[in-house]
Design a protein around this motif. Structure first.
Motif, PDB file in Angstrom:
ATOM      1  N   ASP A  45       0.839  -1.197   0.000  1.00 38.40           N
ATOM      2  CA  ASP A  45       0.000   0.000   0.000  1.00 38.40           C
ATOM      3  C   ASP A  45       0.876   1.249   0.000  1.00 38.40           C
ATOM      4  O   ASP A  45       0.661   2.179  -0.783  1.00 38.40           O
ATOM      5  N   ILE A  54      -1.971   7.317  -9.669  1.00 39.28           N
ATOM      6  CA  ILE A  54      -2.720   6.058  -9.707  1.00 39.28           C
ATOM      7  C   ILE A  54      -2.383   5.076  -8.593  1.00 39.28           C
ATOM      8  O   ILE A  54      -3.105   4.113  -8.382  1.00 39.28           O
ATOM      9  N   ASP A  56      -2.489   5.037  -5.230  1.00 35.99           N
ATOM     10  CA  ASP A  56      -3.492   4.803  -4.186  1.00 35.99           C
ATOM     11  C   ASP A  56      -4.757   4.172  -4.755  1.00 35.99           C
ATOM     12  O   ASP A  56      -5.408   3.367  -4.083  1.00 35.99           O
ATOM     13  N   THR A  57      -5.086   4.505  -5.975  1.00 40.04           N
ATOM     14  CA  THR A  57      -6.268   3.923  -6.608  1.00 40.04           C
ATOM     15  C   THR A  57      -6.047   2.428  -6.867  1.00 40.04           C
ATOM     16  O   THR A  57      -6.967   1.624  -6.685  1.00 40.04           O
ATOM     17  N   LEU A  58      -4.841   2.046  -7.253  1.00 45.94           N
ATOM     18  CA  LEU A  58      -4.544   0.635  -7.504  1.00 45.94           C
ATOM     19  C   LEU A  58      -4.705  -0.216  -6.247  1.00 45.94           C
ATOM     20  O   LEU A  58      -5.243  -1.322  -6.309  1.00 45.94           O
ATOM     21  N   ALA A  60      -6.567   0.424  -3.754  1.00 43.43           N
ATOM     22  CA  ALA A  60      -7.927   0.497  -3.206  1.00 43.43           C
ATOM     23  C   ALA A  60      -8.708  -0.780  -3.537  1.00 43.43           C
ATOM     24  O   ALA A  60      -9.599  -1.180  -2.781  1.00 43.43           O
ATOM     25  N   TYR A  91      -7.391   5.969   1.709  1.00 43.19           N
ATOM     26  CA  TYR A  91      -7.357   6.400   0.308  1.00 43.19           C
ATOM     27  C   TYR A  91      -7.217   7.916   0.182  1.00 43.19           C
ATOM     28  O   TYR A  91      -6.326   8.412  -0.509  1.00 43.19           O
ATOM     29  N   LEU A  95      -3.729  10.153  -0.882  1.00 40.35           N
ATOM     30  CA  LEU A  95      -3.571  10.944  -2.107  1.00 40.35           C
ATOM     31  C   LEU A  95      -2.628  12.136  -1.928  1.00 40.35           C
ATOM     32  O   LEU A  95      -2.096  12.649  -2.901  1.00 40.35           O
TER      33      LEU A  95
END
Length: 139
Positions: A45, A54, A56-58, A60, A91, A95
């Motif tokens: 993480d 991207i 943090d989105t990955l 999630a 999340y 960011l």
């Protein structure tokens, strides 16, 4: 042992395996690595979160998987909401460059969420065991 008790015991084995799997995933995400010379642990993480835009989105997606599995195991809405809040905080704060990565190291949302699952499923098991004991005593 009654059929209901045997069924419940089989369900417990399946749930324990699922919790072990989710715990391994959470450890990989939150505490897989140790900063040399310290007790500071971090996981994918934090590492993937370093990718601007991207990262943090990955990470999630696996966090959402843990929550979804909790829902499928019958965890109550209040506890699912706590898990969503943990992942959302991870999340959103994640960011923010640098600060978000430091937050990830300390907060460990996925391990918190698996702890909620273990706590709630353990409480359910204790309640069921107590009910079975009362049923046997009444018989």
């Amino acid at each position: 042992m009654t059929d209901t008790a045997q069924h419940f015991d089989r369900d417990l084995i399946v749930i324990e395996r699922e919790l072990d799997h989710l715990n391994r995933l959470a450890k990989t995400l939150d505490s897989r690595f140790r900063l040399p010379g310290t007790s500071i642990r971090f996981g994918l993480d934090t590492v993937v979160g370093l990718i601007p835009g991207i990262g943090d989105t990955l990470v999630a997606a696996p966090s959402a998987w843990i929550i979804w599995r909790g829902h499928k195991m019958g965890i109550g809405r209040r506890h699912i909401a706590r898990m969503v809040a943990n992942s959302a905080a991870d999340y959103v704060i994640g960011l923010v460059p640098v600060i978000g990565d430091l937050f990830d190291v300390g907060f460990k949302a996925n391990l918190r969420n698996v702890a909620i699952l273990r706590e709630q499923l353990g409480a359910r098991h204790q309640a069921h065991s107590a009910a079975q004991t009362e049923t046997r005593a009444a018989a």
